[in-house]
Structure formats: C-alpha cells, structure tokens
Motif scaffolding. Structure first.
Motif, PDB file in Angstrom:
ATOM      1  N   PRO A   1       0.848  -1.197   0.000  1.00 49.54           N
ATOM      2  CA  PRO A   1       0.000   0.000   0.000  1.00 49.54           C
ATOM      3  C   PRO A   1       0.885   1.249   0.000  1.00 49.54           C
ATOM      4  CG  PRO A   1      -0.159  -1.193   2.104  1.00 49.54           C
ATOM      5  CD  PRO A   1       0.701  -2.015   1.199  1.00 49.54           C
ATOM      6  N   VAL A   2       0.607   2.167  -0.918  1.00 55.07           N
ATOM      7  CA  VAL A   2       1.488   3.325  -1.129  1.00 55.07           C
ATOM      8  C   VAL A   2       1.672   4.127   0.164  1.00 55.07           C
ATOM      9  CG1 VAL A   2       1.786   5.457  -2.475  1.00 55.07           C
ATOM     10  CG2 VAL A   2       0.811   3.432  -3.552  1.00 55.07           C
ATOM     11  N   TRP A   3       0.600   4.236   0.936  1.00 51.01           N
ATOM     12  CA  TRP A   3       0.624   5.042   2.155  1.00 51.01           C
ATOM     13  C   TRP A   3       1.465   4.402   3.265  1.00 51.01           C
ATOM     14  CZ3 TRP A   3      -1.635   1.986   5.852  1.00 51.01           C
ATOM     15  CH2 TRP A   3      -2.465   0.961   5.375  1.00 51.01           C
ATOM     16  N   ALA A   4       1.854   3.166   3.083  1.00 53.92           N
ATOM     17  CA  ALA A   4       2.649   2.484   4.117  1.00 53.92           C
ATOM     18  C   ALA A   4       4.134   2.467   3.772  1.00 53.92           C
ATOM     19  CB  ALA A   4       2.142   1.057   4.296  1.00 53.92           C
ATOM     20  N   ILE A   5       4.480   2.900   2.553  1.00 52.89           N
ATOM     21  CA  ILE A   5       5.877   2.803   2.105  1.00 52.89           C
ATOM     22  C   ILE A   5       6.686   3.993   2.601  1.00 52.89           C
ATOM     23  CG2 ILE A   5       7.399   2.761   0.098  1.00 52.89           C
ATOM     24  CD1 ILE A   5       5.216   1.265  -1.382  1.00 52.89           C
TER      25      ILE A   5
ATOM     26  N   GLY B   1       4.589  -5.408   1.784  1.00 47.99           N
ATOM     27  CA  GLY B   1       5.653  -4.404   1.899  1.00 47.99           C
ATOM     28  C   GLY B   1       5.078  -3.078   2.358  1.00 47.99           C
ATOM     29  N   GLY B   2       5.831  -2.383   3.171  1.00 39.40           N
ATOM     30  CA  GLY B   2       5.406  -1.072   3.682  1.00 39.40           C
ATOM     31  C   GLY B   2       5.709  -0.967   5.152  1.00 39.40           C
ATOM     32  N   SER B   3       6.881  -0.326   5.467  1.00 35.30           N
ATOM     33  CA  SER B   3       7.284  -0.108   6.861  1.00 35.30           C
ATOM     34  C   SER B   3       7.416  -1.411   7.664  1.00 35.30           C
ATOM     35  CB  SER B   3       6.333   0.877   7.555  1.00 35.30           C
ATOM     36  OG  SER B   3       6.361   2.124   6.891  1.00 35.30           O
ATOM     37  N   VAL B   4       7.920  -2.444   6.989  1.00 36.41           N
ATOM     38  CA  VAL B   4       8.221  -3.690   7.711  1.00 36.41           C
ATOM     39  C   VAL B   4       9.517  -3.494   8.484  1.00 36.41           C
ATOM     40  CG1 VAL B   4       8.975  -6.103   7.409  1.00 36.41           C
ATOM     41  CG2 VAL B   4       7.028  -5.220   6.101  1.00 36.41           C
ATOM     42  N   LYS B   5       9.540  -3.964   9.718  1.00 35.20           N
ATOM     43  CA  LYS B   5      10.765  -3.943  10.518  1.00 35.20           C
ATOM     44  C   LYS B   5      10.821  -5.212  11.377  1.00 35.20           C
ATOM     45  CE  LYS B   5       8.575  -0.183  13.193  1.00 35.20           C
ATOM     46  NZ  LYS B   5       7.522   0.293  12.289  1.00 35.20           N
TER      47      LYS B   5
END
Ligand code: PGA
Length: 254
Positions: free
Chosen positions: A169-173, A212-216
């Motif tokens: 999701p674009v907002w999470a990248i 994918g998107g702010s995975v840590k």
C-alpha cells in the motif's frame, strides 16, 4: 508448500564499498539459515549489482534488480535489459514499484512489458501492486489492486515459483505506518483469489505473495503468521544488516 521470501529493496542507497561491508556484516548474522528455509534476495542499485553478486556467491542470498527495460539491446539510452541483469548475476527484478509508478509515471502497459520480458529472460519478477491512501479511504483499494494486477499480467504466462507478487500500500511505504496484519492478509488473500480466477487454484496457491510497507524486525512476526502472507519486501529496514537479519530470522522462526 510455498517458500517464504524476504526481499530487500535498497532503493537509491549504498555504493560498492558499502555494499561489500554490508555483506561482511550480514552473512555471519544469518548463522544456520539456508536456502531450504527461505529465499533471501537483496536488490541494490544497478551500480552495486555485480559487487554484491560476487560477495554473495558462496551464500544462499540472491541478488535482484530494482527495474529493467523490456527490449534486450539497442538504442535505448540509459536503459538496462534482462540479459544485462542476468549477466550481473541477478535472479529477480522488482517491477512496478510504487515509487516508479508515482515519481517516474510508469504505466501499467510498460509494467506489463517488463513482466513479460523478465519472464522471457528467466528473471523472476517481483510485481508490486498497491493503493494510495485516498483510494483506500474511498473504498477503492480492491478495485485498484485488481486492475493493476490484471494489466500487469495481461497475456502473461507464468509457472509456479516464476512470479512473486508484493502488496505494498502506497501510504505504508517509507512512512513508518504499516498496514495492519489483518488488512494486509485480507488484500493478499484477495490477490490470491484473483490469480486463481485468472489462472488456476494450484498456481495461485504456489505463488508467493509478500507484504511491503514499513516492515521492521519488531512487526515482521505479526505479518508472517497470517495464512496468505509469504514474506516481505523491505525498504529502509533492509539498509541495516542487523535489522534485516532479524527480519529474516523472525520469518524463519515463525
Ligand atoms: P519501506 O519500503 O520498508 O521503507 O516502507 C518498502 C518498499 O518500498 O518496498
């Protein structure tokens, strides 16, 4: 059983020296993790591809590119083809990342050409799809993702394991705001359903689909426990070898 996949997207970061010292730090942190457990792919900038490939040669970690051009050679100034990428040791390539869609105006038509060209050249595409915040707020997320998928895979034939999809999701990248694991699972199950309808259930069931998107390291565990989430495409957290190795380990241990 689908294999778990963890891919690092370094974006426009690191030079060759930094890539080498990353590998020196990263490989010992993997310990006994091997290619049977999961697929680990690092996608550096083009300029580091060969350095990274050589440094990773004796390991289970693969290299991927972040983009490609669909023609194999010719008068295409500034572009890089599939044979050039495989010559640098690439096995994978990211296609249709949202930064390319939004900053570089990459069209669905060109993404489709890139998917076809990478498959023709035996490079595994990691096809990225995902909605913007506005599209999600307007309840259009599923429709947008469905269309991106249909257009990217128009007249595309692939076999089990030859294609990876990443729901980003674009907002999470790059925002530090990740999708909730439930929402990610929901969309990824939807993507699998779409693949089953366009192809068949066996192929859909055999295709790895990543979030994918702010995975840590601190949130990977919650994603990987979900039934349809097969791994992650990791941006900023993959730049640090320790953090990235912890993400890998949390997938292995799940
Ligand atoms: P991020 O990027 O992990 O920094 O959010 C993910 C991506 O762009 O693939």
């Amino acid at each position: 059983m689908r294999k778990k996949v963890i891919a690092a997207n370094w974006k426009m970061n690191k030079n060759r020296g930094e890539a080498e010292s990353y590998v020196n730090d990263f490989l010992p942190l993997l310990g006994d993790i091997n290619a049977v457990d999961l697929e680990i792919i690092i996608c550096p900038p083009f300029t580091c591809l060969n350095t990274l490939h050589v440094a990773l040669q004796k390991s289970c970690v693969k290299t991927g590119a972040q983009n490609l051009f669909w023609e194999t050679s010719g008068a295409f100034t500034g572009e890089i083809s599939v044979p050039m990428l495989t010559d640098c040791g690439c096995s994978h390539v990211i296609v249709g990342h949202s930064e390319r869609r939004h900053i570089l105006d990459e069209s669905d038509h060109n993404i489709n050409r890139k998917v076809k060209s990478s498959l023709a050249g035996a490079l595994i595409p990691i096809l990225c799809v995902g909605e913007t915040l506005q599209e999600r707020q307007n309840d259009l997320a599923r429709q947008v993702v469905k269309e991106q998928l249909e257009k990217a895979l128009f007249e595309v034939d692939f076999t089990a394991g030859n294609l990876i999809v990443a729901y980003e999701p674009v907002w999470a990248i790059g925002t530090g705001i990740n999708a909730s694991p439930d929402d990610a699972q929901d969309m990824i199950a939807f993507i699998r359903e779409q693949l089953a309808q366009s192809y068949n259930h066996e192929l859909a069931a055999a295709t790895p689909i990543l979030y994918g998107g702010s995975v840590k390291a601190s949130n990977m565990h919650d994603f990987i426990l979900k039934a349809d989430i097969d791994g992650a495409l990791v941006g900023s957290a993959s730049l640090d070898p320790r953090e990235f190795s912890e993400i890998v380990r949390s997938v292995k241990n799940a």
